[in-house]
Design an enzyme around this catalytic site. Structure first.
Site, PDB file in Angstrom:
ATOM      1  N   LYS A  16      30.301   3.492  15.329  1.00 14.79           N
ATOM      2  CA  LYS A  16      31.610   4.066  15.016  1.00 14.79           C
ATOM      3  C   LYS A  16      32.530   3.958  16.225  1.00 14.79           C
ATOM      4  O   LYS A  16      32.052   3.924  17.359  1.00 14.79           O
ATOM      5  CB  LYS A  16      31.446   5.559  14.684  1.00 14.79           C
ATOM      6  N   ARG A  76      23.400   7.587   2.295  1.00 13.34           N
ATOM      7  CA  ARG A  76      22.827   7.191   1.007  1.00 13.34           C
ATOM      8  C   ARG A  76      21.393   6.698   1.167  1.00 13.34           C
ATOM      9  O   ARG A  76      20.588   6.785   0.247  1.00 13.34           O
ATOM     10  CB  ARG A  76      23.735   6.147   0.348  1.00 13.34           C
TER      11      ARG A  76
HETATM   12  N1  BES Z   1      29.086  10.554   7.822  1.00 16.29           N
HETATM   13  C1  BES Z   1      29.885   9.449   7.446  1.00 16.29           C
HETATM   14  C2  BES Z   1      31.021   9.851   6.499  1.00 16.29           C
HETATM   15  C3  BES Z   1      32.170  10.570   7.135  1.00 16.29           C
HETATM   16  C4  BES Z   1      33.086   9.902   7.913  1.00 16.29           C
HETATM   17  C5  BES Z   1      32.361  11.904   6.876  1.00 16.29           C
HETATM   18  C6  BES Z   1      34.159  10.594   8.446  1.00 16.29           C
HETATM   19  C7  BES Z   1      33.428  12.584   7.401  1.00 16.29           C
HETATM   20  C8  BES Z   1      34.331  11.923   8.198  1.00 16.29           C
HETATM   21  C9  BES Z   1      29.052   8.404   6.730  1.00 16.29           C
HETATM   22  O1  BES Z   1      27.747   8.269   7.169  1.00 16.29           O
HETATM   23  C10 BES Z   1      29.724   7.097   6.969  1.00 16.29           C
HETATM   24  O2  BES Z   1      29.757   6.669   8.085  1.00 16.29           O
HETATM   25  N2  BES Z   1      30.237   6.482   5.896  1.00 16.29           N
HETATM   26  C11 BES Z   1      30.941   5.266   6.023  1.00 16.29           C
HETATM   27  C12 BES Z   1      30.510   4.378   4.883  1.00 16.29           C
HETATM   28  C13 BES Z   1      31.008   2.957   5.008  1.00 16.29           C
HETATM   29  C14 BES Z   1      30.301   2.273   6.153  1.00 16.29           C
HETATM   30  C15 BES Z   1      30.725   2.241   3.713  1.00 16.29           C
HETATM   31  C16 BES Z   1      32.437   5.570   5.938  1.00 16.29           C
HETATM   32  O3  BES Z   1      32.830   6.419   5.154  1.00 16.29           O
HETATM   33  O4  BES Z   1      33.189   4.965   6.698  1.00 16.29           O
HETATM   34 MN    MN Z   2      27.598   6.938   8.822  1.00  9.88          MN
END
Ligand code: BES
Ligand code: MN
Ligand code: ZN
Length: 488
Positions: A271, A345
């Site tokens: 990230k 997931r």
């Molecule tokens: N924990 C995150 C989702 C999230 C992001 C929650 C920001 C709250 C604030 C999750 O694990 C994630 O990183 N999801 C990705 C999925 C994508 C790679 C398809 C996302 O939402 O960017």
């Molecule tokens: Mn994630």
């Protein structure tokens, strides 16, 4: 803080540190019988512009003649208050009481006693909650308030319903508090091991059953998707099983599944740095499950309940799972991990497969799953996904009643097309469009054997900015839902 409820004969004669009276907009009196001096006082305050009687406005008076209390707090309320208007008014009252040296307050429910009883414990503990577990210096003074009495004019006999509402609210408040505390804890404190210890402590305290699986047991079972996320972390993963029995053994349980990513760096699909600290909240689904168990253990509803928590960090290291890796899930389905940041997931799918062994009445998973859900619904509603209309309505109703709302988004096979993989049964991402829905579709593949719903709490589990911190949502929604599932 102690909460209680009682009937009073002459409310204005109550000897207390603060008497709180709610005044609906457009009314210039207290609404009480035999309260002429007080009504005159209120009328004068309104006439002179000191008290607006607008929702949420407050006026505090020290030692007014009209009442025996040391202080009188007038709180404006909407003319025809709905639940959320009451909440606003109680929040305003709690906000003022937090700043006073007073130890006890009496809140008078002229109309809406049940509503007051239902909201006061939750709203007060929400307003008074303070995170200080990892602080050594007090930044502000400790509030003095110790006891909050909800009171009604009349007889004790009429209080039965309100008393039950107060107790229910208190139990939910304790659950919310636990959930917030866990989620607020930094990731170097709240590890998968710490979550498991918390579950064990809850179980010991409330006579629940608790079982914790480590890496070896997960390997033996074949939880390849959960283990793939965990393999880049120095912290060992934990799979937590909590069981509460409030009904006959033969009655099928409800199952709650919580995402417990104690820190989500994204893994090799790292990230960006900005706000990454907030990914300590990525275990809010797990925190909600533990909070619900705390409340349920106190309320003892006639249901059976199983909590499953998949707990791990998502870290990048030399052993971490890589984009393009294919893993075999507990269900036997193979998954191409195209993005290691779509890890929620992956851990949930193995937990959902595990849930089938209970032949459950319903399964609800709770997860901070997608940034896309935050874009779709913001911080107001949690995202609800299910193919089952009855279950959808039960959760929507519970959310509305608990002022912890969710909003249903579509779950349709067409969206699942995006998850096609050239190298496995399914891919773990489906591109940018409808990201919250394609994530739900991924989970759906693993939840075909029972009634299932998914709550995406990415937008509702915590606040950012100056008031950064966990909210404890959706504990109130889930407790309501479970209470509604009792068979009478
Ligand atoms: N924990 C995150 C989702 C999230 C992001 C929650 C920001 C709250 C604030 C999750 O694990 C994630 O990183 N999801 C990705 C999925 C994508 C790679 C398809 C996302 O939402 O960017
Ligand atoms: Mn994630
Ligand atoms: Zn995550």
């Amino acid at each position: 803080m102690k909460f209680s409820i009682s009937a009073v004969k002459k409310p204005l004669q109550t000897k207390t540190d603060v008497l709180v009276i709610f005044v609906p907009e457009g009314r210039t009196g207290s609404g009480l019988a035999d309260a002429q001096p007080l009504d005159e006082l209120i009328a004068q305050l309104v006439a002179e512009g000191d008290f607006k009687a607008k929702p949420g406005s407050t006026t505090l008076l020290l030692q007014p003649q009209a009442v025996a209390a040391r202080r009188l707090l007038l709180v404006g309320l909407a003319a025809k208050p709905e639940l959320r208007d009451w909440k606003k008014a109680i929040q305003a009252a709690a906000g003022v009481l937090k700043t006073l040296p007073s130890r006890q307050a009496h809140l008078l429910g002229v109309n809406g006693l049940d509503t007051l009883a239902e909201l006061v414990p939750q709203v007060f503990s929400e307003v008074f909650y303070r995170y200080d577990t990892t602080r050594t210096v007090d930044t502000d003074d400790k509030p003095a308030l110790e006891a909050v009495h909800v009171c009604a004019v009349g007889s004790e006999a009429a209080l039965g319903h309100a008393r039950a509402a107060l107790q229910q609210s208190e139990a939910v408040a304790v659950g919310v508090r636990l959930s917030r505390e866990l989620a607020n804890l930094p990731a170097n404190y709240c590890t998968p091991t710490y979550l498991a210890e918390t579950a064990r402590r809850l179980a010991r305290h409330h006579q629940l059953d608790c079982k914790v699986l480590g890496r070896a047991e997960m390997e033996k079972l074949g939880m390849g998707a959960l283990l793939a996320v965990a393999q880049g972390s120095a912290q060992p993963p934990r799979f937590i099983v909590l069981e509460y029995r409030g009904a006959e053994r033969k009655q099928a349980p409800h199952v709650l599944v919580g995402k417990g990513v104690t820190f989500d760096t994204g893994g090799i699909s790292l990230k960006p740095g900005a706000d990454m600290d907030e990914m300590k909240f990525d275990m809010s689904g797990a925190a909600a499950v533990l909070g619900v168990f705390e409340a349920v253990a106190r309320l003892k509803p006639k249901i059976n309940l199983v909590g499953l928590i998949a707990a791990t960090e998502n870290m990048p290291d030399g052993g971490a799972v890589k984009p393009g890796d294919v893993v075999t899930s507990l269900s036997g389905q193979t998954i191409e991990i195209l993005n290691t940041d779509a890890e929620g997931r992956l851990i949930l799918c193995d937990a959902l497969t595990y849930a089938a062994r209970y032949k459950p009445q319903s399964v609800v998973d709770i997860a901070t799953l997608t940034g896309a859900c935050v874009i779709a619904l913001g911080k107001v509603n949690s995202g609800l996904f299910t193919a089952d209309d009855t279950l959808a309505n039960a959760l929507l109703d519970a959310g509305r009643a608990a002022l912890d709302p969710c909003w249903r988004l579509p779950l349709e096979a067409e969206y699942a097309e995006a998850l096609k993989s050239n190298f496995a049964d399914v891919a773990n991402i489906g591109g940018r469009p409808a990201g919250a829905i394609t994530a739900a579709c991924f989970l759906w593949r693993f939840a075909k054997d029972y009634r299932w719903a998914h709550l995406d709490i990415a937008g509702t589990a915590w606040n950012s900015g100056a008031n950064k911190g966990a909210t404890g949502r959706p504990v109130p929604l889930l407790v309501r839902y479970l209470l509604s599932q009792q068979v009478h």
